[in-house]
Design a protein around this motif. Structure first.
Motif, PDB file in Angstrom:
ATOM      1  N   HIS A 136       0.831  -1.210   0.000  1.00  0.00           N
ATOM      2  CA  HIS A 136       0.000   0.000   0.000  1.00  0.00           C
ATOM      3  C   HIS A 136       0.868   1.263   0.000  1.00  0.00           C
ATOM      4  N   ALA A 137       1.937   1.258   0.791  1.00  0.00           N
ATOM      5  CA  ALA A 137       2.819   2.423   0.874  1.00  0.00           C
ATOM      6  C   ALA A 137       3.568   2.675  -0.430  1.00  0.00           C
ATOM      7  N   LEU A 138       3.832   1.620  -1.187  1.00  0.00           N
ATOM      8  CA  LEU A 138       4.590   1.769  -2.438  1.00  0.00           C
ATOM      9  C   LEU A 138       3.720   2.010  -3.661  1.00  0.00           C
ATOM     10  N   ARG A 139       2.435   1.740  -3.569  1.00  0.00           N
ATOM     11  CA  ARG A 139       1.549   1.900  -4.732  1.00  0.00           C
ATOM     12  C   ARG A 139       1.645   3.276  -5.404  1.00  0.00           C
ATOM     13  N   PRO A 140       1.763   4.369  -4.637  1.00  0.00           N
ATOM     14  CA  PRO A 140       1.861   5.680  -5.300  1.00  0.00           C
ATOM     15  C   PRO A 140       3.077   5.814  -6.226  1.00  0.00           C
ATOM     16  N   TYR A 141       4.114   5.033  -5.999  1.00  0.00           N
ATOM     17  CA  TYR A 141       5.306   5.081  -6.854  1.00  0.00           C
ATOM     18  C   TYR A 141       5.168   4.161  -8.058  1.00  0.00           C
ATOM     19  N   GLY A 142       4.197   3.295  -8.006  1.00  0.00           N
ATOM     20  CA  GLY A 142       3.968   2.331  -9.078  1.00  0.00           C
ATOM     21  C   GLY A 142       4.603   0.996  -8.735  1.00  0.00           C
ATOM     22  N   LEU A 143       3.918  -0.065  -9.016  1.00  0.00           N
ATOM     23  CA  LEU A 143       4.457  -1.404  -8.826  1.00  0.00           C
ATOM     24  C   LEU A 143       4.652  -2.025 -10.199  1.00  0.00           C
ATOM     25  N   LEU A 144       5.875  -2.384 -10.515  1.00  0.00           N
ATOM     26  CA  LEU A 144       6.139  -3.033 -11.797  1.00  0.00           C
ATOM     27  C   LEU A 144       5.812  -4.519 -11.722  1.00  0.00           C
ATOM     28  N   GLU A 145       6.107  -5.089 -10.569  1.00  0.00           N
ATOM     29  CA  GLU A 145       5.843  -6.516 -10.395  1.00  0.00           C
ATOM     30  C   GLU A 145       5.770  -6.829  -8.905  1.00  0.00           C
ATOM     31  N   LEU A 146       4.881  -7.740  -8.550  1.00  0.00           N
ATOM     32  CA  LEU A 146       4.700  -8.155  -7.167  1.00  0.00           C
ATOM     33  C   LEU A 146       4.522  -9.666  -7.136  1.00  0.00           C
ATOM     34  N   VAL A 147       5.353 -10.338  -6.326  1.00  0.00           N
ATOM     35  CA  VAL A 147       5.256 -11.783  -6.156  1.00  0.00           C
ATOM     36  C   VAL A 147       5.239 -12.063  -4.662  1.00  0.00           C
ATOM     37  N   ARG A 148       4.262 -12.869  -4.235  1.00  0.00           N
ATOM     38  CA  ARG A 148       4.145 -13.228  -2.819  1.00  0.00           C
ATOM     39  C   ARG A 148       4.095 -14.737  -2.696  1.00  0.00           C
ATOM     40  N   THR A 149       4.708 -15.247  -1.623  1.00  0.00           N
ATOM     41  CA  THR A 149       4.767 -16.694  -1.442  1.00  0.00           C
ATOM     42  C   THR A 149       3.468 -17.289  -0.933  1.00  0.00           C
ATOM     43  N   GLY A 150       2.692 -16.530  -0.242  1.00  0.00           N
ATOM     44  CA  GLY A 150       1.578 -17.099   0.498  1.00  0.00           C
ATOM     45  C   GLY A 150       2.054 -17.362   1.909  1.00  0.00           C
ATOM     46  N   LYS A 151       1.115 -17.537   2.780  1.00  0.00           N
ATOM     47  CA  LYS A 151       1.402 -17.667   4.207  1.00  0.00           C
ATOM     48  C   LYS A 151       1.994 -19.028   4.544  1.00  0.00           C
ATOM     49  N   ILE A 152       2.986 -19.014   5.425  1.00  0.00           N
ATOM     50  CA  ILE A 152       3.449 -20.233   6.070  1.00  0.00           C
ATOM     51  C   ILE A 152       3.286 -20.025   7.569  1.00  0.00           C
ATOM     52  N   ALA A 153       3.046 -21.097   8.285  1.00  0.00           N
ATOM     53  CA  ALA A 153       2.795 -20.965   9.732  1.00  0.00           C
ATOM     54  C   ALA A 153       3.267 -22.202  10.458  1.00  0.00           C
ATOM     55  N   ILE A 154       3.692 -21.995  11.690  1.00  0.00           N
ATOM     56  CA  ILE A 154       4.116 -23.083  12.559  1.00  0.00           C
ATOM     57  C   ILE A 154       3.672 -22.753  13.970  1.00  0.00           C
ATOM     58  N   MET A 155       3.339 -23.776  14.725  1.00  0.00           N
ATOM     59  CA  MET A 155       2.902 -23.568  16.111  1.00  0.00           C
ATOM     60  C   MET A 155       4.046 -22.966  16.922  1.00  0.00           C
ATOM     61  N   ARG A 156       3.684 -22.063  17.836  1.00  0.00           N
ATOM     62  CA  ARG A 156       4.685 -21.495  18.740  1.00  0.00           C
ATOM     63  C   ARG A 156       5.146 -22.560  19.733  1.00  0.00           C
ATOM     64  N   SER A 157       6.383 -22.406  20.173  1.00  0.00           N
ATOM     65  CA  SER A 157       6.928 -23.298  21.200  1.00  0.00           C
ATOM     66  C   SER A 157       6.236 -23.020  22.528  1.00  0.00           C
ATOM     67  N   GLU A 158       6.138 -24.030  23.350  1.00  0.00           N
ATOM     68  CA  GLU A 158       5.567 -23.825  24.682  1.00  0.00           C
ATOM     69  C   GLU A 158       6.564 -23.058  25.523  1.00  0.00           C
ATOM     70  N   ALA A 159       6.063 -22.182  26.370  1.00  0.00           N
ATOM     71  CA  ALA A 159       6.939 -21.347  27.200  1.00  0.00           C
ATOM     72  C   ALA A 159       7.608 -22.146  28.285  1.00  0.00           C
TER      73      ALA A 159
END
Length: 159
Positions: A136-159
């Motif tokens: 969103h912050a970069l859109r005013p400058y123009g985006l030539l290309e955008l590639v996103r991996t998609g979300k990855i997630a892992i459970m947090r360790s127990e404290a």
């Protein structure tokens, strides 16, 4: 509501098409999908982000669990997890915008991974909100290309 599902599957050709086909047959849209081999080379992990209410997600989980190639399905949505996404963004720059773009990259702790005469490519990792805010912050400058991996997630360790 978006739900994040961690699905452990057999690491064999054709498994992805079986899982994706299940979503397609029921007209559920996959918002993001990442797949990688786990610590066990015989097992892959799919992180699937899908929209739906609790009833829809429960139906998806049940249908996935019925597939022979699926070992387990866990809805990580309400659990304590660490999640990340990677984005590569190519942005045009010129003498007038160069310093502003670089400042924005610094604010978001991005890293310039390629630079040409008229554009730069930035690597950014973070949660989905951070990536969205950066784009969103970069859109005013123009985006030539955008590639996103998609979300990855892992459970947090127990404290």
């Amino acid at each position: 509501m978006l739900h994040t599902l961690a699905v452990l599957v057999e690491n064999h050709p054709g498994v992805l098409i079986k899982v994706a086909g299940l979503f397609a047959r029921r007209a559920y849209n996959i918002e993001s999908l990442t797949v990688c081999q786990t610590e066990d080379p015989e097992v892959s992990r799919m992180t699937i982000v899908v929209a739906g209410d609790d009833q829809v997600i429960e139906q998806v989980r049940n249908q996935l669990s019925k597939l022979v190639v699926v070992h387990s399905v866990v809805d990580l949505t309400e659990k304590s997890v660490v999640d990340r996404e990677l984005a590569l963004v190519r942005i045009p720059i010129n003498s007038e915008t160069r310093s502003e773009v670089f400042q924005t990259v610094d604010v978001f702790r991005g890293r310039v991974v390629d630079m040409g005469r008229s554009n730069i490519t930035v690597e950014l990792t973070g949660d989905i909100d951070k990536i969205d805010a950066f784009v969103h912050a970069l859109r005013p400058y123009g985006l030539l290309e955008l590639v996103r991996t998609g979300k990855i997630a892992i459970m947090r360790s127990e404290a």
